[in-house]
Design an enzyme around this catalytic site. Sequence first.
Site, mmCIF file in Angstrom:
data_model
loop_
_atom_site.group_PDB
_atom_site.id
_atom_site.type_symbol
_atom_site.label_atom_id
_atom_site.label_comp_id
_atom_site.label_asym_id
_atom_site.label_seq_id
_atom_site.Cartn_x
_atom_site.Cartn_y
_atom_site.Cartn_z
ATOM 1 N N ASP A 134 0.823 -1.219 0.000
ATOM 2 C CA ASP A 134 0.000 0.000 0.000
ATOM 3 C C ASP A 134 0.851 1.261 0.000
ATOM 4 O O ASP A 134 0.351 2.355 0.249
ATOM 5 C CB ASP A 134 -0.924 -0.017 1.225
ATOM 6 N N ASP A 174 -5.322 -3.034 -5.581
ATOM 7 C CA ASP A 174 -4.606 -1.742 -5.604
ATOM 8 C C ASP A 174 -3.173 -1.845 -6.095
ATOM 9 O O ASP A 174 -2.512 -0.829 -6.304
ATOM 10 C CB ASP A 174 -4.594 -1.062 -4.223
ATOM 11 N N ASP A 315 -11.643 0.800 6.755
ATOM 12 C CA ASP A 315 -10.690 1.140 5.702
ATOM 13 C C ASP A 315 -9.412 1.750 6.271
ATOM 14 O O ASP A 315 -8.417 1.878 5.554
ATOM 15 C CB ASP A 315 -11.306 2.143 4.721
#
Length: 340
Positions: A134, A174, A315
Amino acid sequence: MASPLASRRRRRLSTRTIIVLAVVAFVLVVAIIAVIGITVTRGLYSLTAQAPEVGTVMIAPTQSKARTALENVPMDAAGTAATQYLADQPTAYWLTPEHDPIGTAGTTVVSLVSQARDQKRAAAMVVYGLPDRDCGNHSAGGLSAIDYPVWIDEIAAALKTAPDVQKIVVLEPDSIALASECGDIPTRAGYLSRAVDALASTGTWIYIDGGHSAWHSPDDMAALIRQMGLIDRVRGVATNVSNYQSSHAEFAYAHALSDRLGGTHAIIDTSRNGSATAGSAWCNPPRQTVGAPGGTYGDDVVDTNLWIKPPGESDGTCNGGPAAGVWWPKAAEDLTRDVR
């Protein structure tokens, strides 16, 4: 002593017998090959089961955070009701090294596919352990470059134990959409390529990261996907994972990507897009609701929709939420307010 004529007759009889036996043997061989061919064909069909489609139903994993939260997280009556509802919904299970590290990930996968076999449903998993996955955001972490392929191989070995089960893997959400921000695209592509190679041998339908309609344009996202060199080795892309965009927007986006990527397929995450009013906000936006159950929609590009992100998991530490991935009873209540 036999006459020359008798000898010739015996030789002639032997030749005819050989010919007959040869013909019979040939027919038997052809028949056996045909049977084997049918068996192999059916075996491969069974191995890959069937591509996800309208009507596909996943398991509601016994290991889900919703189910474990019922036993471990203090909640009031409303939070318990919402959590129980979500625990009963077919939803993908997220394999992460934090929760399913090397040495335990395979056991978890075997349990998931066993549940799918027993229930005659699909097992859907998200593989989420890419190094620097991330880029330092709310879900920062992942494995080291050395450990990642070890972890992937363990998952792949467990998937191979269930050739009769329909298995779906969403690989590293992602990871591609963030690639240009994280930098070092070739290194990231290498990790993903190695993972696809391992998982592709398991009879599993693999979907790589496709971003979503409010992030990159179809042109830009397609260009990023092409740089990965994966699209011809997987079933397609997963869009809207952990996001809140409308199904209408995601169908249009999936078709646009497919047009640019040679007709690839897609699945869409509808776990939290019932309201679809978040715009570009992605971190615990308020007033959202769960979307259509998995297996509701599909067309010639979109295989179907699934609940990929488990509703009720935060989240990240934004808008009052706990750390990413932690069960949040308040979010569970808000997301299910229209369906309970």
